[in-house]
Design a protein around this motif. Structure first.
Motif, short mmCIF file in Angstrom:
data_model
loop_
_atom_site.label_atom_id
_atom_site.label_comp_id
_atom_site.label_asym_id
_atom_site.label_seq_id
_atom_site.Cartn_x
_atom_site.Cartn_y
_atom_site.Cartn_z
N ASN A 169 -3.37 -3.17 8.27
CA ASN A 169 -2.69 -1.94 8.07
C ASN A 169 -2.12 -2.00 6.75
O ASN A 169 -0.98 -2.63 6.38
CB ASN A 169 -1.87 -1.61 9.17
N GLU A 212 -0.04 0.10 5.03
CA GLU A 212 1.18 0.61 5.20
C GLU A 212 2.46 -0.34 5.95
O GLU A 212 3.28 -0.50 5.39
CB GLU A 212 1.27 2.02 6.04
N LEU A 250 -0.62 0.93 -4.60
CA LEU A 250 0.96 0.87 -4.22
C LEU A 250 1.46 -0.27 -5.16
O LEU A 250 2.64 -0.63 -4.94
CB LEU A 250 1.09 0.32 -2.93
#
Length: 248
Positions: free
Chosen positions: A40, A42, A68
Motif C-alpha cells: 500500500n 499510502e 511522492l
C-alpha cells in the motif's frame, strides 16, 4: 525480507523504520502489517522514509512512490552469489554503511568458499530441492541452484525444467522417483510441515537413494529462500549433510 536481514547485518538496523510483513529476522526488526505482496503506497509513505527497498515492483509501487518523491532501490531476486554480494554492497552505499557491507561480503566469501571445499566427495551427486509437497522446485538458474553448484551437485530439476517457469518449475512425482536423487533438500519444513518421515511415507519414495540412505536435509524455509547473509548458514547445513556423500 532479504534486504531487511542484509541491512541489519551491515549496521544499518537503526535506520530501518518499517519492514514488510514477511520480514521476520532479525528479532530487532520492526513489526508492521505492511504487505510484502500487495504493498500500500499510502501506508508506506506514512512512515516518511528517505528510501524504500523492494525486491520487485507490484502494482506500480516504484512509480507511485517516486511520484511522492520517495526514492526506491529495486533489488530483484539475486540469480547467484555474486549478484547477492553486489546487492549487499549497494545497500551499504545507499545507507552510508559501505564499510560494513564490505565486511559482511568478505566474510561471506571466505566462509562459503571454505564450506564448499569441505565436501569434495559430493561432486556429481544428484539433488532435488523441494519448495512444497506439490513438487515445485528450483533449477540451477536460481540463487539456491547456484549454491548447489558450489558443491558440484547435479540438479535433477534442470533436465525437467519448464522454460516458462522462471527457474521454479513444478515437476512430476514419477520423475523424481525415476531420477532417484542422492540428496533431497526440504525447504518446506515450516510452511508445509515436511520432514524426513513424511517424505519416507510417500508411496514409493522409500526406494529413492536419498531416502534409503538418510540423506534428506531439513532446511529452514526462510533461510533457504533468501539471498542475504544467512546464506552462510544454509551452505554450512549443506556442507555438513554432504559429508560422506560419494557421488553416484
Amino acid at each position: 525480507a532479504t534486504a531487511t536481514e542484509s541491512l541489519f547485518a551491515i549496521g544499518a538496523g537503526d535506520q530501518v523504520i518499517a519492514v514488510d510483513d514477511q520480514s521476520n529476522y532479525p528479532a530487532e526488526a520492526p513489526v508492521t502489517d505492511l504487505s510484502g505482496f500487495q504493498p500500500n503506497i499510502e501506508a508506506i509513505a506514512g512512515y516518511e522514509p528517505d528510501l524504500v527497498i523492494a525486491a520487485y515492483d507490484p502494482g506500480g509501487l516504484v512509480e507511485g512512490l517516486e511520484t511522492l518523491d520517495i526514492p526506491v532501490l529495486l533489488q530483484d531476486a539475486a540469480p547467484d552469489l555474486d549478484a547477492a554480494y553486489e546487492q549487499i554492497e549497494a545497500l551499504g552505499e545507499a545507507t552510508g554503511n559501505a564499510e560494513g557491507a564490505e565486511t559482511v561480503v568478505e566474510s561471506m566469501r571466505i566462509e562459503i568458499a571454505e564450506l564448499a571445499a569441505s565436501a569434495p566427495g559430493a561432486a556429481g551427486a544428484t539433488v532435488y530441492h523441494e519448495l512444497g509437497p506439490d513438487f515445485f522446485t528450483a533449477t540451477s538458474d536460481t540463487f539456491i541452484g547456484s549454491v548447489y553448484e558450489l558443491f558440484g551437485l547435479v540438479n535433477i530439476a534442470d533436465a525437467a525444467a519448464d522454460a516458462d517457469a522462471g527457474g521454479y518449475p513444478q515437476i512430476r512425482g514419477e520423475y523424481i522417483l525415476s531420477e532417484s536423487p542422492d540428496v533431497i533438500v526440504l525447504a518446506d519444513t515450516k510452511c508445509c510441515e515436511q520432514t524426513s518421515d513424511t517424505v519416507a511415507d510417500r508411496p514409493g519414495w522409500d526406494q529413492i537413494e536419498a531416502v534409503a540412505n538418510g540423506d534428506i536435509v531439513e532446511a529452514d524455509d526462510d533461510i533457504a529462500s533468501r539471498w542475504g547473509p544467512r546464506t552462510v548458514v544454509f551452505v554450512e547445513l549443506m556442507a555438513q549433510a554432504l559429508q560422506g556423500i560419494g557421488g553416484p
